[in-house]
Scaffold this motif. Sequence first.
Motif, PDB file in Angstrom:
ATOM      1  N   HIS A  40      -6.256   2.657   1.959  1.00  0.00           N
ATOM      2  CA  HIS A  40      -7.009   2.677   0.905  1.00  0.00           C
ATOM      3  C   HIS A  40      -5.978   3.387  -0.112  1.00  0.00           C
ATOM      4  CE1 HIS A  40     -11.011   1.300   1.525  1.00  0.00           C
ATOM      5  NE2 HIS A  40     -10.703   1.725   2.758  1.00  0.00           N
ATOM      6  N   THR A  65     -12.046   2.553  -5.424  1.00  0.00           N
ATOM      7  CA  THR A  65     -12.308   1.288  -4.779  1.00  0.00           C
ATOM      8  C   THR A  65     -13.642   0.993  -4.355  1.00  0.00           C
ATOM      9  OG1 THR A  65     -12.084   2.329  -2.401  1.00  0.00           O
ATOM     10  CG2 THR A  65     -10.167   1.211  -3.448  1.00  0.00           C
ATOM     11  N   VAL A  78      -7.246  -4.613   2.452  1.00  0.00           N
ATOM     12  CA  VAL A  78      -8.321  -3.825   1.915  1.00  0.00           C
ATOM     13  C   VAL A  78      -8.949  -4.928   0.717  1.00  0.00           C
ATOM     14  CG1 VAL A  78      -8.939  -1.720   0.389  1.00  0.00           C
ATOM     15  CG2 VAL A  78      -7.349  -1.510   2.023  1.00  0.00           C
TER      16      VAL A  78
END
Length: 130
Positions: A40, A65, A78
Amino acid sequence: MRSTRSLVLLLILAGSTQTALADASMDRVLKELEPEERAHQVCNLRGLDAVRKGSHLKGVDRVTTTLQKPAIFKNNVVIAKGGAVRAKNHWYFLDFTCAVSADQMKATSFDYKLGGEIPENKWEDFGLWK
Protein backbone atom coordinates in the motif's frame (compact mmCIF):
# COMPACT_ATOMS: atom_id res chain seq x y z
CA MET A 1 3.37 -0.39 13.65
CA ARG A 2 1.66 2.99 13.96
CA SER A 3 5.02 4.77 14.52
CA THR A 4 6.46 3.12 11.41
CA ARG A 5 3.49 4.33 9.35
CA SER A 6 4.03 7.83 10.72
CA LEU A 7 7.69 7.70 9.73
CA VAL A 8 6.79 6.60 6.19
CA LEU A 9 4.29 9.46 5.95
CA LEU A 10 6.85 11.94 7.28
CA LEU A 11 9.31 10.84 4.63
CA ILE A 12 6.64 11.20 1.97
CA LEU A 13 5.50 14.61 3.16
CA ALA A 14 9.01 15.93 3.60
CA GLY A 15 9.39 15.76 -0.17
CA SER A 16 13.07 15.06 0.35
CA THR A 17 15.36 15.06 -2.62
CA GLN A 18 16.17 11.62 -3.96
CA THR A 19 19.53 11.08 -2.32
CA ALA A 20 21.09 7.73 -1.53
CA LEU A 21 20.52 8.44 2.17
CA ALA A 22 16.80 9.17 1.70
CA ASP A 23 16.39 6.03 -0.45
CA ALA A 24 18.20 3.89 2.12
CA SER A 25 16.06 5.29 4.93
CA MET A 26 12.86 4.65 2.99
CA ASP A 27 13.93 1.09 2.19
CA ARG A 28 14.76 0.44 5.84
CA VAL A 29 11.35 1.70 6.98
CA LEU A 30 9.48 -0.22 4.27
CA LYS A 31 11.21 -3.48 5.20
CA GLU A 32 9.78 -3.17 8.73
CA LEU A 33 6.20 -3.19 7.42
CA GLU A 34 4.05 -6.23 6.81
CA PRO A 35 3.93 -7.14 3.09
CA GLU A 36 0.41 -5.83 2.51
CA GLU A 37 1.08 -2.52 4.29
CA ARG A 38 4.37 -2.19 2.40
CA ALA A 39 2.52 -2.70 -0.91
CA HIS A 40 0.00 0.00 0.00
CA GLN A 41 2.76 2.44 0.91
CA VAL A 42 4.81 1.93 -2.26
CA CYS A 43 1.63 2.28 -4.32
CA ASN A 44 0.77 5.52 -2.51
CA LEU A 45 4.25 6.83 -3.31
CA ARG A 46 3.94 5.80 -6.95
CA GLY A 47 0.45 7.29 -7.07
CA LEU A 48 1.71 10.66 -5.87
CA ASP A 49 4.29 10.70 -8.62
CA ALA A 50 1.92 9.41 -11.33
CA VAL A 51 -0.83 11.93 -10.58
CA ARG A 52 1.66 14.80 -10.27
CA LYS A 53 3.11 14.01 -13.69
CA GLY A 54 0.03 12.74 -15.50
CA SER A 55 -2.85 14.99 -14.50
CA HIS A 56 -3.90 18.61 -14.51
CA LEU A 57 -3.74 18.75 -10.70
CA LYS A 58 -1.10 20.92 -9.07
CA GLY A 59 0.23 20.57 -5.54
CA VAL A 60 -0.56 16.86 -5.17
CA ASP A 61 0.58 15.79 -1.69
CA ARG A 62 -1.59 12.91 -0.42
CA VAL A 63 -3.10 9.67 -1.67
CA THR A 64 -5.47 7.49 0.31
CA THR A 65 -6.57 4.04 -0.84
CA THR A 66 -9.61 3.36 1.31
CA LEU A 67 -11.99 6.27 0.99
CA GLN A 68 -15.18 4.46 -0.02
CA LYS A 69 -14.17 0.83 0.44
CA PRO A 70 -11.00 -1.02 1.43
CA ALA A 71 -8.31 -1.50 -1.19
CA ILE A 72 -7.60 -5.11 -2.11
CA PHE A 73 -4.12 -6.64 -2.06
CA LYS A 74 -3.79 -9.94 -3.91
CA ASN A 75 -1.02 -11.51 -6.02
CA ASN A 76 1.21 -8.46 -5.52
CA VAL A 77 -1.42 -6.08 -6.89
CA VAL A 78 -3.22 -3.33 -4.97
CA ILE A 79 -6.63 -2.40 -6.37
CA ALA A 80 -8.17 0.75 -4.92
CA LYS A 81 -11.68 1.44 -6.17
CA GLY A 82 -12.68 4.36 -4.04
CA GLY A 83 -9.51 6.16 -3.04
CA ALA A 84 -8.69 9.84 -3.16
CA VAL A 85 -5.89 12.25 -3.95
CA ARG A 86 -5.35 15.69 -2.40
CA ALA A 87 -4.08 18.67 -4.39
CA LYS A 88 -3.87 22.21 -2.98
CA ASN A 89 -6.30 21.36 -0.17
CA HIS A 90 -8.90 19.88 -2.53
CA TRP A 91 -9.70 16.16 -2.63
CA TYR A 92 -10.54 14.20 -5.79
CA PHE A 93 -11.79 10.64 -6.21
CA LEU A 94 -9.10 8.24 -7.41
CA ASP A 95 -9.27 4.60 -8.54
CA PHE A 96 -6.07 2.74 -9.27
CA THR A 97 -4.43 -0.58 -9.89
CA CYS A 98 -0.82 -0.91 -8.81
CA ALA A 99 1.45 -3.91 -9.28
CA VAL A 100 4.39 -4.34 -6.93
CA SER A 101 7.57 -6.39 -6.96
CA ALA A 102 7.64 -9.81 -5.27
CA ASP A 103 9.20 -8.24 -2.15
CA GLN A 104 6.66 -5.36 -2.25
CA MET A 105 9.51 -2.82 -2.23
CA LYS A 106 8.80 -1.22 -5.61
CA ALA A 107 5.71 -0.41 -7.65
CA THR A 108 6.18 -1.94 -11.10
CA SER A 109 3.10 -0.40 -12.72
CA PHE A 110 0.43 2.11 -11.78
CA ASP A 111 -2.76 2.79 -13.74
CA TYR A 112 -5.29 5.25 -12.43
CA LYS A 113 -8.53 7.04 -13.14
CA LEU A 114 -8.99 10.48 -11.63
CA GLY A 115 -12.55 11.35 -10.66
CA GLY A 116 -14.32 14.54 -9.72
CA GLU A 117 -13.68 16.81 -6.80
CA ILE A 118 -15.09 15.71 -3.45
CA PRO A 119 -17.20 18.50 -1.92
CA GLU A 120 -15.77 19.78 1.37
CA ASN A 121 -19.09 19.12 3.14
CA LYS A 122 -18.50 15.37 2.45
CA TRP A 123 -14.93 15.26 3.77
CA GLU A 124 -15.92 14.29 7.31
CA ASP A 125 -17.99 11.40 5.97
CA PHE A 126 -14.86 10.06 4.22
CA GLY A 127 -12.37 10.88 6.98
CA LEU A 128 -10.62 13.55 4.89
CA TRP A 129 -8.92 16.69 6.15
CA LYS A 130 -7.46 19.98 4.87
